[in-house]
Design a protein around this motif. Structure first.
Motif, mmCIF file in Angstrom:
data_model
loop_
_atom_site.group_PDB
_atom_site.id
_atom_site.type_symbol
_atom_site.label_atom_id
_atom_site.label_comp_id
_atom_site.label_asym_id
_atom_site.label_seq_id
_atom_site.Cartn_x
_atom_site.Cartn_y
_atom_site.Cartn_z
ATOM 1 N N GLY A 42 28.809 55.879 46.719
ATOM 2 C CA GLY A 42 29.689 55.416 47.837
ATOM 3 C C GLY A 42 30.937 55.866 48.179
ATOM 4 N N SER A 43 31.165 56.796 47.244
ATOM 5 C CA SER A 43 32.356 57.404 47.364
ATOM 6 C C SER A 43 32.919 58.340 48.447
ATOM 7 N N GLY A 44 31.635 58.768 49.173
ATOM 8 C CA GLY A 44 31.938 59.632 50.530
ATOM 9 C C GLY A 44 31.584 60.913 50.202
ATOM 10 N N LYS A 45 30.869 61.288 49.230
ATOM 11 C CA LYS A 45 30.481 62.816 49.215
ATOM 12 C C LYS A 45 29.476 63.155 50.091
ATOM 13 N N SER A 46 28.487 62.403 50.261
ATOM 14 C CA SER A 46 27.449 62.907 51.375
ATOM 15 C C SER A 46 28.043 63.026 52.832
ATOM 16 N N THR A 47 28.896 62.142 53.110
ATOM 17 C CA THR A 47 29.650 62.030 54.467
ATOM 18 C C THR A 47 30.466 63.201 54.497
ATOM 19 N N LEU A 48 31.077 63.665 53.488
ATOM 20 C CA LEU A 48 31.697 64.790 53.547
ATOM 21 C C LEU A 48 30.943 66.275 53.703
ATOM 22 N N LEU A 49 29.860 66.178 52.934
ATOM 23 C CA LEU A 49 28.911 67.397 53.355
ATOM 24 C C LEU A 49 28.400 67.327 54.902
ATOM 25 N N ARG A 50 28.151 65.945 55.331
ATOM 26 C CA ARG A 50 27.472 66.062 56.534
ATOM 27 C C ARG A 50 28.657 66.336 57.644
ATOM 28 N N CYS A 51 29.974 66.011 57.480
ATOM 29 C CA CYS A 51 31.027 66.609 58.446
ATOM 30 C C CYS A 51 30.904 68.010 58.096
ATOM 31 N N LEU A 52 30.831 68.471 57.259
ATOM 32 C CA LEU A 52 30.804 69.878 57.059
ATOM 33 C C LEU A 52 29.772 70.918 57.759
ATOM 34 N N ASN A 53 28.718 70.058 57.914
ATOM 35 C CA ASN A 53 27.323 70.631 58.580
ATOM 36 C C ASN A 53 27.578 70.034 60.059
ATOM 37 N N PHE A 54 28.452 69.262 60.401
ATOM 38 C CA PHE A 54 28.697 68.641 61.708
ATOM 39 C C PHE A 54 27.513 67.784 62.044
#
Ligand code: ADP
Ligand code: MG
Length: 245
Positions: A42-54
């Motif tokens: 829940g700390s945002g790791k997946s969201t960060l990767l998903r932003c990087l891959n748009f």
């Protein structure tokens, strides 16, 4: 020295409705570096990767890939996704296609590369992940570790410059984790630029150039593995290490 900055994230914010998930993320990844992204669920790791891959739209902030700021308004995001490959926790192989067909799908359909060439390259990739002998079988006949190695080969078939991994071993039985980590380590040794979300602290310690700890949408600490594990700077890193080691 002229080391290429492959990823640069500046002042990135992302919310889901009223939930502020990424809070002022600033981070760079240089060529051939391996960055392990760690932190509680829940700390945002997946969201960060998903932003990087748009796969997710950011709210504000800048993301540059190889020195070029990328935004959906100015860039074809499908092209960007060819540069930035991603491997997920669940492999999402096409069940009705063989291993080889899975690997050649994107280069033939998206990149329109001649099939002979794609097949030759796919076989090399399958050799690399140790699965050439499985080229003609269907995913249902593979173990989870083998499926994940096929997923890695499939992603590499697009010849990305950067690979993102989101907990690639979390769905695997413990005895299958090692083979996937070895495949990833081999890729790192070849100089692939990688951002890896993982709970495998042994892998992080051994393979990462940098460890980045996220907590509640922020980067808490970015440090060399040795320092991160032995002399963490932040109290929250110490607390995190107590819960994981
Ligand atoms: P992690 O990968 O570190 O576990 P995530 O990036 O998946 O964290 O999630 C960060 C926060 O965002 C969590 O509170 C999660 O519930 C929330 N979240 C993730 N994806 C969505 C979504 N599509 N819609 C709403 N909230 C989401
Ligand atoms: Mg996640």
């Amino acid at each position: 020295m002229n080391v290429r900055e492959m990823i640069k994230i500046e002042k990135l914010h992302k919310s889901y409705g009223s939930l502020h998930v990424l809070k002022d993320i600033n981070m760079s990844v240089y060529e051939s570096e391996v960055v392990c992204l760690v932190g509680a669920s829940g700390s945002g790791k997946s969201t960060l990767l998903r932003c990087l891959n748009f796969l997710e739209k950011r709210e504000s902030g800048r993301i540059s890939i190889r020195g070029e700021e990328i935004s959906p308004e100015t860039h074809d995001i499908n092209n960007v996704r060819q540069t930035v490959g991603m491997v997920f926790q669940h492999f999402n192989l096409f069940p009705h296609k063989t291993v080889l067909e899975n690997v050649i799908e994107a280069p033939t359909m998206v990149k329109k590369i001649p099939k002979d060439q794609v097949i030759a390259e796919a076989k090399e990739l399958l050799q690399k992940v140790g699965l050439l002998d499985k080229a003609n079988v269907y995913p249902s006949k593979l173990s989870g570790g083998q499926k994940q190695r096929v997923a890695i080969a499939r992603s590499l078939a697009m010849k990305p410059d950067i690979m993102l991994f989101d907990e690639p071993t979390s769905a695997l039985d413990p005895q299958l984790v090692g083979e996937v980590l070895l495949t990833m380590k081999a890729l790192a040794d070849e100089g692939m630029t990688m951002v890896v979300v993982t709970h495998e602290m042994g892998f992080a310690r051994e393979v990462a150039d940098w460890i980045v700890l996220m907590d509640d949408g922020r980067i808490i600490e970015r440090n060399r593995p040795n320092e991160f594990f032995n002399h963490p700077k932040e109290q929250r890193t110490k607390e995190f290490l107590q819960t994981t080691l």
